[in-house]
Design a protein around this motif. Structure first.
Motif, PDB file in Angstrom:
ATOM      1  N   TYR B  57       0.830  -1.206   0.000  1.00  0.00           N
ATOM      2  CA  TYR B  57       0.000   0.000   0.000  1.00  0.00           C
ATOM      3  C   TYR B  57       0.864   1.255   0.000  1.00  0.00           C
ATOM      4  CZ  TYR B  57       0.843   1.581   4.728  1.00  0.00           C
ATOM      5  OH  TYR B  57       1.440   2.103   5.835  1.00  0.00           O
ATOM      6  N   SER B  59       3.674   1.518  -1.756  1.00  0.00           N
ATOM      7  CA  SER B  59       4.349   1.641  -3.050  1.00  0.00           C
ATOM      8  C   SER B  59       3.731   2.780  -3.862  1.00  0.00           C
ATOM      9  CB  SER B  59       4.207   0.309  -3.797  1.00  0.00           C
ATOM     10  OG  SER B  59       4.689   0.433  -5.103  1.00  0.00           O
ATOM     11  N   GLY B  60       4.571   3.681  -4.330  1.00  0.00           N
ATOM     12  CA  GLY B  60       4.094   4.808  -5.112  1.00  0.00           C
ATOM     13  C   GLY B  60       3.384   5.866  -4.295  1.00  0.00           C
ATOM     14  N   ARG B  61       3.517   5.799  -2.980  1.00  0.00           N
ATOM     15  CA  ARG B  61       2.811   6.738  -2.108  1.00  0.00           C
ATOM     16  C   ARG B  61       3.640   7.991  -1.808  1.00  0.00           C
ATOM     17  NH1 ARG B  61      -1.548   4.906   1.321  1.00  0.00           N
ATOM     18  NH2 ARG B  61      -1.911   6.249   3.096  1.00  0.00           N
ATOM     19  N   TYR B  68       9.247   4.711  -7.469  1.00  0.00           N
ATOM     20  CA  TYR B  68      10.073   5.922  -7.482  1.00  0.00           C
ATOM     21  C   TYR B  68      11.290   5.704  -6.562  1.00  0.00           C
ATOM     22  CZ  TYR B  68       5.385   7.351  -8.872  1.00  0.00           C
ATOM     23  OH  TYR B  68       4.157   7.400  -9.459  1.00  0.00           O
ATOM     24  N   ASN B 164      -1.656  13.869  -0.020  1.00  0.00           N
ATOM     25  CA  ASN B 164      -0.675  13.375  -0.993  1.00  0.00           C
ATOM     26  C   ASN B 164       0.741  13.821  -0.663  1.00  0.00           C
ATOM     27  OD1 ASN B 164      -2.449  12.078  -2.915  1.00  0.00           O
ATOM     28  ND2 ASN B 164      -3.221  14.131  -3.336  1.00  0.00           N
ATOM     29  N   LEU B 168       5.304  14.028  -5.361  1.00  0.00           N
ATOM     30  CA  LEU B 168       4.597  13.301  -6.409  1.00  0.00           C
ATOM     31  C   LEU B 168       3.544  14.169  -7.088  1.00  0.00           C
ATOM     32  CD1 LEU B 168       4.087   9.696  -5.000  1.00  0.00           C
ATOM     33  CD2 LEU B 168       5.886  10.587  -6.457  1.00  0.00           C
ATOM     34  N   ASN B 169       3.156  15.231  -6.415  1.00  0.00           N
ATOM     35  CA  ASN B 169       2.180  16.138  -7.022  1.00  0.00           C
ATOM     36  C   ASN B 169       2.855  17.190  -7.901  1.00  0.00           C
ATOM     37  OD1 ASN B 169      -0.008  14.869  -6.058  1.00  0.00           O
ATOM     38  ND2 ASN B 169      -0.658  16.470  -4.648  1.00  0.00           N
TER      39      ASN B 169
END
Lengths: 239, 226
Positions: B57, B59-61, B68, B164, B168-169
């Motif tokens: 969960y 991963s990629g957070r 990443y 977020n 990543l944003n």
């Protein structure tokens, strides 16, 4: 007797691709696959003898759970085909996190080649079953065949983990979304910050990850009549 | 590691400084800490895949977690540029880290009645705090080239209440630039193997573990200096 002496004396031949002949551990079903009562700490370096013993037991477990054949393999036995993920990408009716998997910064081949031993296995498909590719899989009985394969793969991976082989990595067949999330509008794991809904069941397919399971099957010398239907093969690299 | 033009301490002097950082880690909450040579740090391409197969969960957070963050190749470069490190762990009772349904509790991010989510979060926060503290102290001692590695996902620990990860944003402004570091595992460092190499007992704790199955859990951190 050290590892190399044991190897020379043929102790491990029972675990090779040519066949297995050990006593069973009982009728272990995937749903009752136990977490050991007491989990032991991981070792700094895996003893080769322990590893050979463990992968032999895991192959045996896979057969007890329904694998038609299960063989111990080395990373050199894995056949890679970089064109396969592209083929899967074209079959995009039901895109999912594992169909095909995307690892922009990481090299899966390097990772797989870092293992020493794994299990390659297959289960028999239902007679007359077509190859569903990326899905959808309309027939629930056929879906259960894929589900069964995933169950065996994840159970073996889990078992490996609790044996101390914490980097164990499993691959199955088919698109996980068409198997486990057939009724969902989308694969939730493709959304950022969202986990897979079935992390204990779903794994990438060997083909979508760039492995030629068909050629590995042929190299293993397994019965060619199986290939009249779709090949339901999986792999767990153990340590 | 961060670039710096200052002359780093001589090897023997550096060893003494690292030893003082080790003591500092213990004083401030680490259950154990060791000074290690950088060349015993195992970087393994398989480790990052454990975050992605199946997709964790986390991963990629955040900007550090796979897919990443630092690739294993990048981490190898960082580790080979380092000389020594302080490797430490914080013990977590198995009643917390292997609590029934802890996986679901963590994934949902909703506090549970037993308080395990908050307690575990506190342990993670201690790891990030210790890494930050040691790096700051190292800089004061003239060791300016350091790289920290913590545990878990920084978004969950440092930005729990934010929706977020800013990085990543598309923003280049992390909310916690001084505290946020990659975890050992997200950077491809085999923390289990490293722990075993220094003589610590580390147990594989999965989602189906029960508190009685393992003696304890541990979270690990590393400050690498060069």
């Amino acid at each position: 007797m050290d590892f190399y002496e044991a190897l020379k004396n043929g102790i491990f031949t029972q675990y090779t691709l040519s066949g297995f002949n050990r006593q069973g551990l009982g009728n272990m079903k995937p749903e009752t696959f136990p977490v050991p009562e007491e989990i032991v700490p991981v070792s700094a370096e895996t003893d080769p003898l322990v590893l050979e013993n463990n992968v032999g037991r895991l192959a045996e477990n896979a057969r007890e759970m329904g694998a038609a054949k299960a063989a111990v393999i080395s990373p050199e036995d894995i056949v890679f085909d970089e064109s396969l993920p592209e083929t899967m990408r074209a079959d995009d009716a039901l895109p999912s996190i594992h169909w095909p998997p995307e690892y922009p910064l990481d090299n899966l081949k390097d990772a797989l080649m870092s293992f020493r031993r794994g299990i390659f296995l297959y289960i028999r498909a239902e007679p007359g079953m077509p190859d569903y590719g990326g899905g959808p899989i309309d027939d629930p009985v056929h879906r259960d065949c894929y589900r069964k394969l995933h169950e065996i793969v994840t159970a073996i991976e889990s078992r490996s983990f609790y044996m101390g082989h914490y980097l164990a990595m499993g691959f199955a067949a088919g698109n996980c979304r068409s198997i486990f999330c057939a009724d969902a509008d989308r694969c939730i794991a493709m959304t950022r910050s969202k986990p897979c809904k079935e992390p204990y069941k779903s794994r990438p397919s060997m083909a979508a990850a760039g492995m030629d399971a068909l050629q590995m099957f042929r190299n293993a010398g397994w019965p060619p009549d199986v290939l009249k239907g779709p090949l339901l093969a999986g792999m767990v690299m153990v340590a | 590691m961060g670039k710096d033009t200052e002359i780093p301490p001589a090897p023997r002097e550096m060893e003494a400084e690292m030893e003082s950082l080790r003591s500092m880690a213990i004083t401030h909450g680490a259950s154990n800490a060791q000074v290690i040579d950088a060349d015993i740090i195992p970087v393994d391409p398989r480790v990052r895949f454990k975050c992605m197969i199946p997709k964790c969960y986390m991963s990629g957070r955040c900007g550090h977690c796979p897919p990443y963050g630092y690739s294993a190749e990048k981490t190898r470069e960082i580790v080979s540029a380092g000389k020594m490190g302080v490797f430490f762990h914080v013990r977590v009772n198995s009643s917390i880290i292997a609590a029934k349904n802890i996986g679901d509790v963590i994934t949902s991010g909703r506090a549970d009645d037993a308080g395990n989510l908050l307690s575990l979060g506190g342990h993670y926060m201690l790891i990030y705090t210790l890494v930050h503290m040691l790096r700051k102290k190292a800089a004061e001692k003239g060791i300016k080239r350091t790289q920290g590695f913590a545990a878990g996902c920084c978004k969950d620990v440092l930005c729990f209440l934010s929706k977020n990860c800013r990085i990543l944003n598309g923003s280049d402004q992390c909310r916690n630039p001084e505290m946020s570091v990659p975890s050992l595992e997200s950077a491809g460092i085999d923390a289990f193997r490293l722990a075993s190499r220094v003589g610590w007992s580390v147990y594989p704790i999965g989602g189906r573990c029960e508190p009685h199955s393992v003696k304890r859990g541990m979270l690990m951190g590393l400050v690498l200096a060069g």
